[in-house]
Enzyme design. Structure first.
Site, PDB file in Angstrom:
ATOM      1  N   GLY D 213       0.835  -1.252   0.185  1.00  0.00           N
ATOM      2  CA  GLY D 213      -0.017   0.010   0.045  1.00  0.00           C
ATOM      3  C   GLY D 213       0.981   1.017   0.009  1.00  0.00           C
ATOM      4  O   GLY D 213       1.760   1.404  -0.509  1.00  0.00           O
ATOM      5  N   LEU D 239      -3.908  -5.796  -4.893  1.00  0.00           N
ATOM      6  CA  LEU D 239      -3.144  -4.865  -4.707  1.00  0.00           C
ATOM      7  C   LEU D 239      -1.747  -5.387  -4.007  1.00  0.00           C
ATOM      8  O   LEU D 239      -1.759  -5.781  -2.766  1.00  0.00           O
ATOM      9  CB  LEU D 239      -3.533  -3.856  -3.761  1.00  0.00           C
ATOM     10  CG  LEU D 239      -2.739  -2.549  -3.574  1.00  0.00           C
ATOM     11  CD1 LEU D 239      -2.308  -1.971  -4.866  1.00  0.00           C
ATOM     12  CD2 LEU D 239      -3.127  -1.571  -2.806  1.00  0.00           C
ATOM     13  N   ASP D 240      -0.679  -5.221  -4.766  1.00  0.00           N
ATOM     14  CA  ASP D 240       0.723  -5.655  -4.230  1.00  0.00           C
ATOM     15  C   ASP D 240       0.912  -7.108  -3.714  1.00  0.00           C
ATOM     16  O   ASP D 240       1.843  -7.500  -2.964  1.00  0.00           O
ATOM     17  CB  ASP D 240       0.958  -4.677  -3.022  1.00  0.00           C
ATOM     18  CG  ASP D 240       1.079  -3.286  -3.455  1.00  0.00           C
ATOM     19  OD1 ASP D 240       1.661  -3.122  -4.709  1.00  0.00           O
ATOM     20  OD2 ASP D 240       1.144  -2.324  -2.533  1.00  0.00           O
ATOM     21  N   ALA D 241      -0.108  -7.932  -4.336  1.00  0.00           N
ATOM     22  CA  ALA D 241      -0.127  -9.532  -3.830  1.00  0.00           C
ATOM     23  C   ALA D 241       0.061 -10.453  -4.957  1.00  0.00           C
ATOM     24  O   ALA D 241       0.216 -11.410  -4.816  1.00  0.00           O
ATOM     25  CB  ALA D 241      -1.371  -9.897  -3.189  1.00  0.00           C
TER      26      ALA D 241
END
Lengths: 296, 296, 296, 296
Positions: D213, D239-241
């Site tokens: 994040g 997100l960001d995964a």
């Protein structure tokens, strides 16, 4: 004495054959080797290869699940000889059920030895350690605490030449496969280097080729380097100049005295030696002239 | 051309005085120096010190918030002289409002230069770059794209001795404080090394003292090392043997050709040079014989 | 049993007083503290300081050669109290002749414990280790082989709450200064965390804050990270969330199974714990809220 | 403007076919694939494979010298289809004569973009860069200085949903193969993530999964970690995964402010992104669920 319990055998590791191959590079080698394995239903667990453009040599390492093959290692060798002949293969087959026998040579410093013994007992190093030889008596209790034979061979100043044959004889009597110089601090004579070529592993306490020879931390301090290092290499008749297996470095700063370098260096020496020996035992290291191929 | 915009000045950085001190080590130095600052209400932002046991020298770096002092740098210097005399201090006071002037010498390789220019424009390097000098014309557009003067000084084989005085004259005319050899590939004559001692910074593309001199990546490949490195150092008349400011290493493996080493090495060269130069510009580097003290 | 020989005392280390100070940041602190030392002719071997802009706190660590002071640690404390009062100093004076007493808590994994014991006996960790406590009996021989008392405190499922007071009582009876959780694998209750705040050191086998809690290597494998890590931190009532002392990471790749991560991780766990504990014992670690200042 | 010169093509790199294969693991795959190549006299330059025990999938990458094959890539594909069918291979053949087309998305930070452009022009990244898209106009001169088209697509607060289709249309019009988010700072909508699955590469400025994040350096500072990091990963709707391609970390200390973390982090972001993109362009990265296989 309780350290004598058997080293752990990792439960996850089934019996494997590790096939290593080197030959002049050409087309069709991998197809022939893997075709041989596949024709017998062999299951390949790992495989890696390298074609060296400067020497024109090809290198390969294949790990086969033993139980997937319809025959044992002896018949494997017989049958594989035909493939090998066609491509002029230098090859070896290592059966993981037959652990290599490691003889460790030490002096008075115990950090590398203690680390190797702990890893061995923990099951991290797949080998037998039948014998530790030292030119000093101090580390006997540490070694015997692990249930391992310790032999003290005095190196008398001016008569060191007499001691080396005794070490070699002990190595042979122990049916040693690998001789590890775990900070042994004595220079092996050329004839021993040659007799056991590719089987003697040394840890040098510098980032070679910097600071070969004696007192490398003192040399490093005097030169004002910002990193110290250690080098694990095969021993040849050329001092500290044999094929390098593994190296690593560690950041230091201006506030670190020579004594601090000695202390910090111990950590990197033991980890570099342990990795180098481990890779050798797993047949990951193939010598390519004065360089090595190390399959990760 | 749009790269000519002014380099950013980080907003968080107020004006500071950076005081660096070296002297024979004794008791009371820090008390005297910090007592002087405190007696005028000075606010210390950073302070670091080192007593070197081998040389008996003391080193100190103190960063003072300029606005906390009741007088400017000139009066600071006058008043501090008394303290300095008592302890035989070698000292310097650097006012961050007066950025150092960096002259960069390059050849044809642009990776270090491009990196320095980008960092300069980003405000990461607190300096002015009034001039870039090269023995080749190729990098002129890159340099002029940043609004920086570029001078081509041909180094004609057999008549190189004529070129060096011209480079020195350009450096002097540009009122250079620091000369950066960003892969300049020419060996400076001894008289220039001495004239600008402690002010010439080189990046060598090996982990010194290994592989000094020419073609270090080829040397590294031939030796079969498992890490390559780079070294940022002050230039002395002794080739690649001056005091080391910063070094770093990078893991390689058997599959990396010399060309790969050259490519991978570029990353480490530029980052090691950038760190070394940055620390020099921030007065973090104090020379201690042929070694350096680098205050982090 | 021969491991019981006394740990080496490094000959190069004379008796020192280590003074650590924290207080609200203001001008004149260093001048006052170093002025006090200088006024008595004290020789400063090392000094480091940090002004934290976010908390407004000042931190300092000074190492003084004991023999350079005209009085002992008790009188030092009495006399220093006056300086301390003026600047609202929180401070401690540690006499290196009085080694801290470290009590180690372990479960069944021995790699961290074996490493600490080896370092202790080698003289790398300046402390006494009067006691090792475990919830399992297996590591008794290793501990007793070093001549150290081993106490087995069973943690019975459902009745663990009974075991913790016993551990605390053993720690108190051993006059412990530091409690080290060397892969203890039990969550300490909040009251124990609070009673020994800043004195309990844990090694967590991940790069926190990633993979807090149970089975971090399994979590790391599932997430597909390219580096694993370890974290040494002070224990607070918040699980794996206390102030971090030291961390490190290690490169892995897709071929590494969870078992390989466990094996590789052991090396990084033991070195991170050893560094963190060493720095704590050398009074290099000062707590700053939930962060730490670590003087190098 | 002189940056428009053509990117260098490394002279040592002849035309190659890069074959990547994934399928359920079984015996005989390698024999069949390499047998096919050998039967046509193909010369294998590199080969690597991985059998994943948790998913039961097999992964392989083979680099073939184009001129050693008696036919071109189209006929290769036709003939290979038969082998592929037998083993249910998912496979791709990449001809290095057909460079991939990379579209870069940026915001205002230029360090990653400037690094990619420099590497591209130096010949380090084998790709075309037909287009850079930004939600801000500032980086136009940098991009156009390299002779590359720059398109500004404003992202108006509250109407961002309108901007994404425009970005996608530009990507399609540029016949993009890979979309690189070089610090783009906008969250892509799920439909775009899915449409270009496995072809969108992001650099996140933390060591994921820590500090996903916004403002990861601020999060890292607040937590007091001792290393910062960066992560290059494929973008998914989570997100960001997404699957991680590459990560690295960098040591910091208590004296580093958030601003210092931002500055230091830029170096690691750009190098991690460059490595990740390079490996993707060289077909070294194969997705394995939410993990990746990266052949070195």
């Amino acid at each position: 004495v309780t350290n004598t319990r058997e080293p752990r055998r990792p439960q996850e590791a089934p019996r494997r054959y590790v096939l290593t191959v080197t030959c002049p590079d050409t087309t069709g080698i991998v197809a022939a080797v893997t075709g041989f394995i596949a024709s017998h239903g062999g299951w390949v667990l790992e495989a890696a290869q390298h074609g060296d453009l400067t020497t024109g040599r090809f290198f390969q390492r294949i790990v086969i699940l033993a139980e997937s093959m319809p025959f044992g290692p002896e018949e494997f060798k017989v049958r594989f000889t035909e493939v090998a002949r066609k491509f002029e293969l230098d090859w070896e087959l290592h059966d993981t059920e037959v652990p290599r026998r490691v003889v460790v040579l030490v002096s008075r410093e115990d950090h590398c030895l203690a680390d190797l013994l702990h890893r061995w007992r923990s099951g991290d190093l797949q080998c037998d350690i039948p014998l530790v030889v030292s030119n000093h008596p101090q580390l006997r209790p540490l070694v015997e605490g692990y249930g391992i034979e310790f032999r003290h061979v005095p190196f008398v100043s001016g008569r060191k030449a007499d001691a080396f044959p005794e070490v070699a004889a002990l190595f042979d009597a122990a049916r040693g496969d690998v001789m590890v110089l775990a900070r042994f601090m004595q220079i092996l004579p050329a004839d021993i280097c040659q007799r056991y070529a590719g089987r003697i592993i040394n840890i040098h306490h510098s980032f070679l080729p910097s600071f070969a020879g004696a007192r490398p931390y003192h040399q490093a301090f005097a030169r004002g380097v910002k990193l110290i290092g250690a080098t694990c290499h095969y021993v040849t008749a050329d001092l500290d100049a044999g094929p390098i297996i593994e190296q690593d470095t560690l950041r230091i700063d201006h506030a670190d005295s020579v004594e601090e370098l000695l202390r910090l260096g111990r950590d990197i020496e033991r980890s570099v030696l342990a990795r180098g020996l481990r890779w050798h035992l797993e047949d990951r290291v193939l010598v390519n002239g004065n360089r090595t191929v190390v399959f990760g």
